[in-house]
Design an enzyme around this catalytic site. Structure first.
Site, PDB file in Angstrom:
ATOM      1  CB  CYS A 384       6.446  -3.610  -8.003  1.00 45.94           C
ATOM      2  SG  CYS A 384       6.526  -4.759  -9.385  1.00 45.94           S
ATOM      3  CG  HIS A 518       2.230  -5.210  -6.481  1.00 47.02           C
ATOM      4  ND1 HIS A 518       2.217  -3.856  -6.714  1.00 47.02           N
ATOM      5  CD2 HIS A 518       2.831  -5.766  -7.550  1.00 47.02           C
ATOM      6  CE1 HIS A 518       2.786  -3.605  -7.882  1.00 47.02           C
ATOM      7  NE2 HIS A 518       3.168  -4.753  -8.408  1.00 47.02           N
ATOM      8  CD  GLU A 520       0.356  -2.733  -3.779  1.00 44.79           C
ATOM      9  OE1 GLU A 520       1.267  -3.270  -3.131  1.00 44.79           O
ATOM     10  OE2 GLU A 520       0.514  -2.270  -4.935  1.00 44.79           O
TER      11      GLU A 520
HETATM   12  N1  GLN Z   1       7.454  -2.216 -14.801  1.00 47.98           N
HETATM   13  C1  GLN Z   1       8.075  -3.106 -13.879  1.00 47.98           C
HETATM   14  C2  GLN Z   1       8.038  -4.549 -14.357  1.00 47.98           C
HETATM   15  O1  GLN Z   1       7.258  -4.875 -15.223  1.00 47.98           O
HETATM   16  C3  GLN Z   1       7.424  -2.994 -12.502  1.00 47.98           C
HETATM   17  C4  GLN Z   1       6.015  -3.469 -12.502  1.00 47.98           C
HETATM   18  C5  GLN Z   1       5.228  -2.989 -11.314  1.00 47.98           C
HETATM   19  O2  GLN Z   1       5.635  -2.065 -10.619  1.00 47.98           O
HETATM   20  N2  GLN Z   1       4.088  -3.599 -11.089  1.00 47.98           N
HETATM   21  O3  GLN Z   1       8.769  -5.346 -13.875  1.00 47.98           O
END
Ligand code: GLN
Length: 547
Positions: A384, A518, A520
């Site tokens: 992410c 994600h 995970e």
């Molecule tokens: N802050 C970034 C976004 O909102 C990444 C978010 C995250 O890593 N979950 O896109």
């Protein structure tokens, strides 16, 4: 008929009620029952989506896109179930629903009151969206006696009365402190906590006692006597050194048997199949090798903030029969280092992982760690924000766009990562205004991703269409895809409409992959997520990266 189990806690917080609930769910599941797992949190936020990871630990995202408490992650991993949006509620959500109904005029003419309006809303949640499951487990957040939790307990008490006490079980997780000087386990705090629960009209049926030392027969009888419980229903939960031993430990203490006996189901209950947990514990106590991974994060001071991530690394270790030694580094610590110091700090690691996060703090440190991994050919895995910073790193150092950055970080820059305002889910377009609410408005939950054939991502997933869970507001600008690809950073996964880059990788690097989702959140013990498994294998430099 569905049986309802409420897991409450007393004496102190942080007794591991989430893991206890999840382990009880897994024991019932291992006997072949269908299990639903839910969390009731008394606090006033609508959901944990806007809470700092430092306050509340990780925000766990369900398949259907709810931002929930990290305990739902424990439920999914232990009981191997998918939780839903409807499996978590907060005091804030309950009150919000009641107030909305009042404004709409649903209670027209009535004085809106804690009882029955708020308690009815609580009972409606308890009964909502059930599908004839054998058992539904509700973990109640907080500690008995908290003012905040009073109405939830009242709603639960009423519910037990409505469906009949035979269909409801109250498990009370408590602490038996061991007083070294007296050489004794103390039962008094538990006696008081059970009384406090009784004041709310709830009689605990099973006491699950956290303790450092085994419980003697006399303590068991004493607790039973003072707490109005049969001594057989006083079960010890000894401290264990590995959370995956918890289901086995509870089973050994006969907790599942007592649960089934309470519902008069024991005689006809199927035998439990504990082989999965036995295998996991066996592997994790006999690792054949070890690998050192560094996580360059933002919330390393509180490891609960990365719960699913550290679990996923453990699952990947188990899948590779290797101990994964994780070092957590706060990314802003890397920022003032000279190149030589950075090299000294990172050279020991077999793999570098940059996880998700929010806000500008520590971004430069992440970018330096990524550049180091790319240039020194160290296995790299970005998640992410980790993918977004990998794209920024490549734009700055491979495309020469010195001010490449993300719109999230503010300031004047070339926004290689920009805010998503339009995306699609199940054929429906989602549009977010630029100045809308922050709570619950990200691209959340499982979305499909189309993987390009012949790429590392394809070798890892062994398919061309996957689904993984998301939680982000920003996204790599697709306009830079061709320019980055010309410099060797390819987009190997895209949203089905071809507009949102989901995976990037560097084919000329031994293992460099970063994903917008994600992974995970979908990793489970015994079923490691494929990217985590491949990353750990790459860190081990295993010959059998793709056996
Ligand atoms: N802050 C970034 C976004 O909102 C990444 C978010 C995250 O890593 N979950 O896109």
């Amino acid at each position: 008929m569905t049986k309802y189990i409420f897991i409450l806690g007393g004496v102190v917080s942080s007794l591991g009620k989430g893991i206890a609930s999840a382990a009880i769910g897994s024991l019932l599941k291992s006997r072949g029952y269908s299990v639903r797992m839910r969390k009731m949190d008394p606090y006033l936020n609508i959901d944990p989506g806007t809470m700092s990871p430092y306050q509340h630990g990780e925000v766990f995202v369900t398949h259907d896109g709810a931002e929930t408490d990290l305990d739902l992650g424990h439920y999914e991993r232990f009981a191997d179930v998918n939780c839903h949006k409807t499996d978590s509620i907060s005091g804030g959500r309950i009150y919000y629903n009641v107030i909305q109904k009042e404004r709409r005029g649903d209670y027209l003419g009535a004085t809106v009151q804690a009882i029955p309006h708020v308690t009815n809303e609580i009972k409606d949640f308890i009964k909502s969206d059930l599908h004839n499951e054998d058992f539904v487990l509700y973990e109640v957040g907080g500690t008995v006696g908290d003012i905040e939790g009073t109405l939830m307990l009242e709603g639960i008490r009423q519910f037990a009365n409505d469906v009949g006490r035979d269909n409801v079980l109250f498990i009370f997780l408590t602490l038996l402190p061991f007083i070294e000087t007296a050489g004794e386990l103390k039962t008094k705090p538990t006696q008081h906590a059970v009384k406090t629960l009784l004041e709310a009209g709830i009689q605990a049926d099973i006491l699950l006692c956290r303790s450092k030392v085994p419980l003697g027969e006399s303590e068991r009888r004493k607790l039973g006597l003072f707490c109005n419980i049969s001594a057989d229903n006083v079960v010890v939960a000894l401290d264990v050194d590995n959370i995956y031993k918890v289901p086995l430990a509870y089973h050994q203490e006969g907790l599942d048997v007592q649960v089934l006996k309470h519902f008069r189901l024991y005689e006809q209950a199927p035998e439990p199949d504990m082989t999965k947990w036995q295998n996991i514990v066996k592997i994790s106590e006999n690792y054949e090798k070890e690998t050192k991974i560094v996580v360059v994060g933002k919330y390393c001071g509180l490891l609960e903030a990365y719960k699913s991530l550290s679990e996923a690394l453990t699952h990947a270790g188990i899948a590779n029969k290797a101990k994964v030694k994780v070092t957590w580094i706060e990314s802003d610590e890397l920022e003032p280092l000279t190149d030589a110091q950075l090299h000294d700090k990172l050279k020991y690691f077999d793999g570098i992982l940059v996880p998700g996060g929010f806000g500008v703090r520590g971004i430069q440190g992440k970018i330096r760690a990524i550049q180091y991994a790319r240039e020194h050919k160290i296995p790299f895995f970005g998640i992410c924000l980790g993918m977004q910073t990998a794209v920024i790193e490549a734009a700055r150092h491979l495309l020469g766009i010195e001010d490449a950055s993300s719109a999230e970080f503010g300031g004047k820059c070339t926004p290689i990562i920009s805010k998503m305002t339009v995306w699609e889910k199940d054929g429906v377009q989602h549009i977010r205004p630029d100045n809308g609410d922050l709570g619950g408005t990200m691209r959340l939950g499982a979305y499909p991703c189309v993987i390009k054939e012949g790429t590392l991502a394809h070798r890892i997933y062994e398919k061309t269409l996957i689904e993984e869970r998301h939680r982000h507001r920003y996204e790599m600008d697709i306009a830079y895809k061709d320019k980055l690809e010309a410099k060797g950073v390819i987009v190997s996964g895209l949203s089905p409409d071809g507009l949102l880059p989901e995976i990037i990788e560097i084919p000329a690097h031994p293992f460099f992959i970063a994903v917008q989702f994600h992974p995970e959140f979908t990793s489970r013990p015994g079923k490691a997520n494929p990217i985590f498994k491949a990353f750990v294998a790459a860190a081990l430099k295993s010959e059998q990266l793709f056996e």
